[in-house]
Write a protein that holds these residues in place. Structure first.
Motif, PDB file in Angstrom:
ATOM      1  N   LYS A   1      60.223  63.224  -1.430  1.00  0.00           N
ATOM      2  CA  LYS A   1      59.281  62.506  -2.300  1.00  0.00           C
ATOM      3  C   LYS A   1      58.002  63.311  -2.413  1.00  0.00           C
ATOM      4  O   LYS A   1      57.294  63.246  -3.396  1.00  0.00           O
ATOM      5  CB  LYS A   1      58.955  61.140  -1.686  1.00  0.00           C
ATOM      6  CG  LYS A   1      60.052  60.136  -1.886  1.00  0.00           C
ATOM      7  CD  LYS A   1      59.525  58.745  -1.593  1.00  0.00           C
ATOM      8  CE  LYS A   1      60.600  57.727  -1.879  1.00  0.00           C
ATOM      9  NZ  LYS A   1      60.418  56.501  -1.135  1.00  0.00           N
ATOM     10  N   VAL A   2      57.692  64.019  -1.310  1.00  0.00           N
ATOM     11  CA  VAL A   2      56.504  64.878  -1.318  1.00  0.00           C
ATOM     12  C   VAL A   2      56.937  66.291  -0.936  1.00  0.00           C
ATOM     13  O   VAL A   2      57.574  66.492   0.103  1.00  0.00           O
ATOM     14  CB  VAL A   2      55.441  64.382  -0.315  1.00  0.00           C
ATOM     15  CG1 VAL A   2      54.254  65.339  -0.276  1.00  0.00           C
ATOM     16  CG2 VAL A   2      54.961  62.985  -0.672  1.00  0.00           C
ATOM     17  N   PHE A   3      56.611  67.232  -1.775  1.00  0.00           N
ATOM     18  CA  PHE A   3      56.925  68.634  -1.502  1.00  0.00           C
ATOM     19  C   PHE A   3      55.609  69.341  -1.207  1.00  0.00           C
ATOM     20  O   PHE A   3      54.678  69.295  -2.004  1.00  0.00           O
ATOM     21  CB  PHE A   3      57.598  69.250  -2.726  1.00  0.00           C
ATOM     22  CG  PHE A   3      57.932  70.699  -2.568  1.00  0.00           C
ATOM     23  CD1 PHE A   3      59.146  71.099  -2.038  1.00  0.00           C
ATOM     24  CD2 PHE A   3      57.019  71.686  -2.937  1.00  0.00           C
ATOM     25  CE1 PHE A   3      59.455  72.441  -1.876  1.00  0.00           C
ATOM     26  CE2 PHE A   3      57.313  73.031  -2.778  1.00  0.00           C
ATOM     27  CZ  PHE A   3      58.534  73.406  -2.249  1.00  0.00           C
ATOM     28  N   ILE A   4      55.548  69.977  -0.026  1.00  0.00           N
ATOM     29  CA  ILE A   4      54.314  70.659   0.371  1.00  0.00           C
ATOM     30  C   ILE A   4      54.592  72.156   0.461  1.00  0.00           C
ATOM     31  O   ILE A   4      55.571  72.568   1.084  1.00  0.00           O
ATOM     32  CB  ILE A   4      53.826  70.121   1.743  1.00  0.00           C
ATOM     33  CG1 ILE A   4      53.588  68.608   1.651  1.00  0.00           C
ATOM     34  CG2 ILE A   4      52.563  70.835   2.191  1.00  0.00           C
ATOM     35  CD1 ILE A   4      53.032  67.970   2.906  1.00  0.00           C
TER      36      ILE A   4
ATOM     37  N   GLY B   1      52.041  62.936  -8.545  1.00  0.00           N
ATOM     38  CA  GLY B   1      50.962  63.865  -8.893  1.00  0.00           C
ATOM     39  C   GLY B   1      51.085  65.198  -8.176  1.00  0.00           C
ATOM     40  O   GLY B   1      51.994  65.409  -7.355  1.00  0.00           O
ATOM     41  N   ALA B   2      50.187  66.106  -8.505  1.00  0.00           N
ATOM     42  CA  ALA B   2      50.175  67.412  -7.830  1.00  0.00           C
ATOM     43  C   ALA B   2      48.730  67.796  -7.527  1.00  0.00           C
ATOM     44  O   ALA B   2      47.885  67.805  -8.416  1.00  0.00           O
ATOM     45  CB  ALA B   2      50.827  68.468  -8.711  1.00  0.00           C
TER      46      ALA B   2
ATOM     47  N   LYS C   1      58.693  66.559 -13.006  1.00  0.00           N
ATOM     48  CA  LYS C   1      58.880  65.728 -14.194  1.00  0.00           C
ATOM     49  C   LYS C   1      60.146  64.872 -14.077  1.00  0.00           C
ATOM     50  O   LYS C   1      60.141  63.680 -14.327  1.00  0.00           O
ATOM     51  CB  LYS C   1      58.978  66.636 -15.430  1.00  0.00           C
ATOM     52  CG  LYS C   1      58.376  66.009 -16.667  1.00  0.00           C
ATOM     53  CD  LYS C   1      58.120  67.034 -17.741  1.00  0.00           C
ATOM     54  CE  LYS C   1      59.340  67.170 -18.638  1.00  0.00           C
ATOM     55  NZ  LYS C   1      59.226  68.285 -19.578  1.00  0.00           N
ATOM     56  N   GLU C   2      61.239  65.529 -13.608  1.00  0.00           N
ATOM     57  CA  GLU C   2      62.533  64.841 -13.583  1.00  0.00           C
ATOM     58  C   GLU C   2      62.654  63.831 -12.457  1.00  0.00           C
ATOM     59  O   GLU C   2      63.248  62.777 -12.614  1.00  0.00           O
ATOM     60  CB  GLU C   2      63.659  65.865 -13.434  1.00  0.00           C
ATOM     61  CG  GLU C   2      63.943  66.583 -14.719  1.00  0.00           C
ATOM     62  CD  GLU C   2      64.918  67.723 -14.525  1.00  0.00           C
ATOM     63  OE1 GLU C   2      65.460  67.872 -13.411  1.00  0.00           O
ATOM     64  OE2 GLU C   2      65.118  68.468 -15.491  1.00  0.00           O
ATOM     65  N   THR C   3      62.130  64.201 -11.249  1.00  0.00           N
ATOM     66  CA  THR C   3      62.383  63.347 -10.087  1.00  0.00           C
ATOM     67  C   THR C   3      61.149  62.551  -9.668  1.00  0.00           C
ATOM     68  O   THR C   3      61.235  61.705  -8.783  1.00  0.00           O
ATOM     69  CB  THR C   3      62.821  64.189  -8.866  1.00  0.00           C
ATOM     70  OG1 THR C   3      61.703  65.024  -8.488  1.00  0.00           O
ATOM     71  CG2 THR C   3      64.015  65.060  -9.154  1.00  0.00           C
ATOM     72  N   GLY C   4      60.000  62.849 -10.253  1.00  0.00           N
ATOM     73  CA  GLY C   4      58.783  62.145  -9.852  1.00  0.00           C
ATOM     74  C   GLY C   4      58.265  62.621  -8.500  1.00  0.00           C
ATOM     75  O   GLY C   4      57.431  61.960  -7.878  1.00  0.00           O
ATOM     76  N   MET C   5      58.785  63.784  -8.041  1.00  0.00           N
ATOM     77  CA  MET C   5      58.355  64.349  -6.760  1.00  0.00           C
ATOM     78  C   MET C   5      56.851  64.674  -6.804  1.00  0.00           C
ATOM     79  O   MET C   5      56.369  65.214  -7.796  1.00  0.00           O
ATOM     80  CB  MET C   5      59.168  65.632  -6.555  1.00  0.00           C
ATOM     81  CG  MET C   5      58.929  66.365  -5.292  1.00  0.00           C
ATOM     82  SD  MET C   5      60.114  67.754  -5.161  1.00  0.00           S
ATOM     83  CE  MET C   5      59.243  69.043  -6.051  1.00  0.00           C
TER      84      MET C   5
END
Ligand SMILES: Nc1ncnc2c1ncn2[C@@H]1O[C@H](COP(=O)(O)OP(=O)(O)OP(=O)(O)O)[C@@H](O)[C@H]1O
Ligand SMILES: [Mg+2]
Length: 266
Positions: free
Chosen positions: A177-180, A48-49, A205-209
């Protein structure tokens, strides 16, 4: 069905200043510390974002810094993949959480070229075979739309927007896994902003990040995020689905922030 959660912030309190000593407590000396984050809770669903918005000084960066182990947690928990990662005042930062700071220069070593900085990440952590390092660095720089010559450039010879994108490329080198991101696009011109946002959207979308974004730009949250958290004086004023929060804000402060948005969009 409950959505799985990759990162959760539970009743987080962050205070700046010196902790009262045992002697201070015995003398009933008042605690003069400043509470920058006051009982904040929210969840980042896996894949999610979430966008955190709020006026300057409301505690947005402090929440992110606490997650990264860079701000003193007074109480509350930060969980990554179900595990509590703040054992004491400071959080241990898993490599799979990567943050790009408000000041993009901090992620880049002033003594190294951008190529060297990102190569080091790939080499030290064995993310790709040694003979593939340069190719992967060039790929990452290309992904964030940096010109080829940046591979050889030192941070001092780059613009704010270029440093920002190089910092994003470095973070992506970790396959997080999480981009902040803290004010990710504020130093970028509109065309590059759109490129970077599209890139993040595509990676998600591609990596589920999963992504946690702090910004003054409410349009950016609308474009990139599913959920919004509105912070005011260190507390959550309102949180929920982006459409609900932006179209039908329940809280007075959220209403004012959203009504003022056209004035603060960069
Ligand atoms: N290291 C520090 N020591 C003491 N106070 C601090 C420190 N860092 C931040 N603060 C204070 O904590 C409050 C929240 O700061 P923070 O940087 O989290 O705000 P912000 O919402 O990110 O603001 P901006 O939108 O301007 O970046 C502010 O009042 C700030 O002055
Ligand atoms: Mg900030």
């Amino acid at each position: 069905m409950l959505k799985p959660t990759i990162l959760s912030v539970e009743d987080l309190v962050v205070k700046y200043g010196d902790r009262p000593t045992a002697i201070d407590c015995r003398r009933h000396k008042a605690d003069t510390r400043f509470t920058a984050v006051n009982h904040v809770s929210f969840e980042l669903p896996t894949g999610g974002a979430v966008g955190i918005v709020g006026e300057s000084g409301s505690g947005k960066s402090t929440i992110l810094r606490a997650i990264m182990g860079l701000a003193p947690v007074e109480s509350g928990n930060i969980r990554f993949d179900g595990h509590i990662i703040n054992m004491g005042r400071f959080t241990t930062q898993p490599m799979t959480i990567q943050m790009v700071f408000q000041d993009p220069g901090t992620a880049l070593d002033p003594m190294m070229t951008v190529g060297q900085t990102i190569s080091e990440v790939l080499r030290v952590h064995h993310f790709v075979a040694r003979n593939k390092v340069e190719q992967r660095v060039r790929e990452l720089l290309d992904m964030v739309a940096l010109p080829k010559k940046i591979y050889e450039s030192y941070p001092r010879d780059m613009s704010g927007g270029q440093k920002q994108r190089a910092a994003i490329a470095r973070a992506l080198a970790f396959n997080p896994k999480v981009f902040i991101g803290d004010e990710l696009t504020s130093a970028l011109d509109v065309v590059v902003q759109v490129q970077v946002l599209d890139l993040l959207k595509q990676l998600r979308k591609e990596t589920g990040m999963s992504m946690l974004i702090v910004t003054h730009n409410l349009d950016l949250v609308r474009y990139l995020c599913d959920e919004a958290v509105v912070v005011h004086h260190g507390r959550i004023a309102e949180s929920g689905n982006v459409t609900d929060v932006f179209e039908h804000p329940q809280d007075q402060y959220s209403r004012e922030l959203i009504a003022a948005a056209p004035k603060i969009i960069r």
